[in-house]
Design an enzyme around this catalytic site. Structure first.
Site, PDB file in Angstrom:
ATOM      1  CB  ALA A   1     -16.285 -21.604  -9.079  1.00  0.00           C
TER       2      ALA A   1
ATOM      3  NE  ARG B   1       1.255 -11.217   2.763  1.00  0.00           N
ATOM      4  CZ  ARG B   1       1.274  -9.867   3.000  1.00  0.00           C
ATOM      5  NH1 ARG B   1       1.097  -9.219   4.304  1.00  0.00           N
ATOM      6  NH2 ARG B   1       1.423  -9.007   1.731  1.00  0.00           N
TER       7      ARG B   1
ATOM      8  CB  VAL C   1      -0.942  -0.103   1.190  1.00  0.00           C
ATOM      9  CG1 VAL C   1      -1.804   1.055   1.419  1.00  0.00           C
ATOM     10  CG2 VAL C   1      -1.893  -1.182   1.182  1.00  0.00           C
TER      11      VAL C   1
ATOM     12  CG  PHE D   1     -11.275   0.211  -1.821  1.00  0.00           C
ATOM     13  CD1 PHE D   1     -11.792  -0.675  -0.673  1.00  0.00           C
ATOM     14  CD2 PHE D   1     -11.303   1.613  -1.668  1.00  0.00           C
ATOM     15  CE1 PHE D   1     -12.400  -0.171   0.498  1.00  0.00           C
ATOM     16  CE2 PHE D   1     -12.117   2.229  -0.657  1.00  0.00           C
ATOM     17  CZ  PHE D   1     -12.650   1.316   0.339  1.00  0.00           C
ATOM     18  CG  LEU D   2      -3.913  -1.240  -3.420  1.00  0.00           C
ATOM     19  CD1 LEU D   2      -2.776  -2.380  -3.238  1.00  0.00           C
ATOM     20  CD2 LEU D   2      -3.097  -0.013  -3.338  1.00  0.00           C
ATOM     21  NE  ARG D   3      -8.557  -5.441  -8.403  1.00  0.00           N
ATOM     22  CZ  ARG D   3      -8.849  -5.473  -9.711  1.00  0.00           C
ATOM     23  NH1 ARG D   3      -9.319  -6.672 -10.250  1.00  0.00           N
ATOM     24  NH2 ARG D   3      -8.896  -4.296 -10.475  1.00  0.00           N
TER      25      ARG D   3
ATOM     26  CB  CYS E   1      -6.766  -8.180   1.910  1.00  0.00           C
ATOM     27  SG  CYS E   1      -5.276  -7.569   1.320  1.00  0.00           S
TER      28      CYS E   1
END
Ligand code: UGA
Length: 452
Positions: free
Chosen positions: A272, A347, A11, A154-156, A280
């Site tokens: 899916a 993670r 971030v 809200f970053l991916r 997160c």
């Protein structure tokens, strides 16, 4: 505007480089000397598309330091440090609190910045940061009318720059109107989309202008948890229905499209697969359950999403078992180690848990990932897997392959060649990214998720 960012992880680094690119005078602080030294030498410390080029492009207009003192005179000080999960689901705020303490210890008396919390923190943390700073100012006999704000990100991972420069919305929580105005100036080039598009970072198709959502502090903090919980529930929902689709002879991809085109539902986060992982969703869903516990209020939907997600990982092993009958003694190749493509982040990564389950069941496990293998060797030195340097090497002599991370390179493999080197031609496609028709035509047993 002069902006200081404490913490140069995903971030902090992405935000810092983006704000510097937009013309602000940014100082990025991190306690870790190695990270700062590398950044000073133009080397980015995380695997994230476009960050390296952006750092080069910005050049000397951003400063890196290990000392907050070097950036304490900024008008905006952003806290973007890690907030790991404790064993009981609570959030460990030690890094956030340490940053607040340090601000209070050195903030000059007449300088009144806005202290912005970007880290994902439990409700009430912005006020806690404020009181810690005040306490430390008081110890020094200093009075200072600084401000605090909550500005969740809200970053991916993998598309962090795109999400930062072309967000759907910017959420700002604060108690004072002036804070909204100051921070509006920080994000003005994004809000008006008045900047030149950096090379390789494109706006999503049909992108308009982002909304600037101003709220109170608690709402901003809760928005972050609500957003991540909702997305986690949405993915678990489609995974739950994927299991049913398999049983009734439906195809979950068709079902996802059929429901996603309803604008109230939307097509995003409906793929899916082996389920969600990363830094997160797992941490934030646990943290919001813990918040519920503190307020004696249950959150059964979030709880169920976590359980469905766990079952989804185990489901990959079940599929392998149903194809091979016995896991013990078989050689299984896992395609992908990162929790998603575009990152080397391990993670709470589904393939790691699946590898552990297979090892416990007596399989010989081989792994391959285009970028996350060194991280895996360093973080899991005791994991008794064999590392392969290509998919071909991974497959040689395998009884089954399990694709768990949907790296783009896995979409264009030579399956004739792969198949000829395998002992048993079984593929469990944990992300539904391969062609069942092609693989079956080439003699493979193909097992997808929620497909018939
Ligand atoms: C997530 C959110 O999407 C961001 O908005 C948020 O800012 C971030 O968390 C955060 O809190 O910092 P991220 O974890 O990087 O971002 O990645 P996502 O792309 O959301 O994917 C999360 C997991 O869900 C991955 O394991 C991915 O493989 C899985 N996923 C995603 C699915 O299984 N199906 C989908 O349709 C989408």
């Amino acid at each position: 505007m002069k902006i200081t960012i404490i913490g140069s992880g995903y971030v902090g680094l992405t935000t810092g480089l983006s704000l510097a690119y937009l013309g602000h005078e940014v100082t990025l602080i991190d306690r870790n000397h190695v990270i700062i030294e590398k950044l000073r030498n133009g080397v980015v410390t995380i695997h994230e598309a476009g960050l390296g080029q952006l750092l080069k492009r910005i050049g000397r207009s951003i400063c890196f330091s290990t000392r907050l003192q070097d950036g304490i005179d900024a008008q905006v000080i952003m806290i973007a440090v890690g907030t790991p999960c404790k064993r009981n689901g609570d959030t460990d705020l030690c890094f956030v609190e340490a940053a607040a303490e340090e601000i209070g210890e050195i903030l000059p008396p007449n300088h009144t910045p806005v202290v912005v919390i970007k880290s994902t923190v439990p409700i009430g943390s912005a006020r806690r940061v404020k009181s810690i700073i005040e306490l430390n100012l008081k110890k020094r006999g200093v009075e200072n009318d600084f401000f605090v704000a909550s500005n969740p990100e809200f970053l991916r991972e993998g598309v962090a720059l795109q999400d930062t420069l072309y967000p759907d919305r910017i959420v700002m929580g604060a108690d004072e109107i002036i804070v909204f105005d100051i921070l509006r100036q920080v994000y003005l080039p994004i809000l008006e989309q008045s900047f030149e598009q950096p090379t390789g970072v494109q706006a999503p198709q049909g992108y308009g202008l982002p909304a600037y959502v101003t709220t109170n502090l608690a709402s901003a903090e809760l928005i972050k948890y609500a957003a991540n919980s909702f997305l986690a529930i949405k993915i678990s929902f489609i995974n739950e229905f994927a299991g049913l689709a398999e049983r009734v002879g439906a195809d979950i991809r068709e079902v996802a499209l059929g429901i996603g085109l309803d604008r109230r539902i939307g097509t995003g986060s409906l793929a899916a697969g082996a389920g969600w992982g990363g830094s997160c969703f797992p941490k934030d869903t646990q943290a919001i359950l813990y918040t519920g516990f503190l307020y004696d209020y249950s959150l059964p939907l979030v709880d169920a999403a976590i359980r469905v997600n766990k079952r989804q990982r185990k489901g990959i092993v079940d599929k392998l078992q149903s194809a091979l009958k016995v896991i013990r003694g078989n050689t299984i190749g896992i395609m992908g180690l990162a929790f998603k493509p575009g990152t080397d982040d391990l993670r709470d990564s589904p393939p790691i848990e699946i590898a552990h389950i297979l090892l416990d069941m007596g399989a010989h496990v081989r792994v391959y990932d285009p970028v996350a293998m060194y991280n895996c060797m360093a973080q899991y030195p005791d994991m008794k897997v064999e590392y392969a340097s290509t998919v071909q090497e991974l497959a040689t002599g395998c009884d089954a392959l399990a694709l768990i991370t949907d790296w783009r390179e896995f979409a264009s493999l030579d399956w004739d060649c792969i198949g000829s080197s395998m002992r048993n031609k079984v593929v469990v496609d944990g992300r539904n990214m391969l062609s069942k028709q092609e693989l079956e035509h080439k003699g493979f047993t193909y097992i997808g998720i929620g497909t018939c």
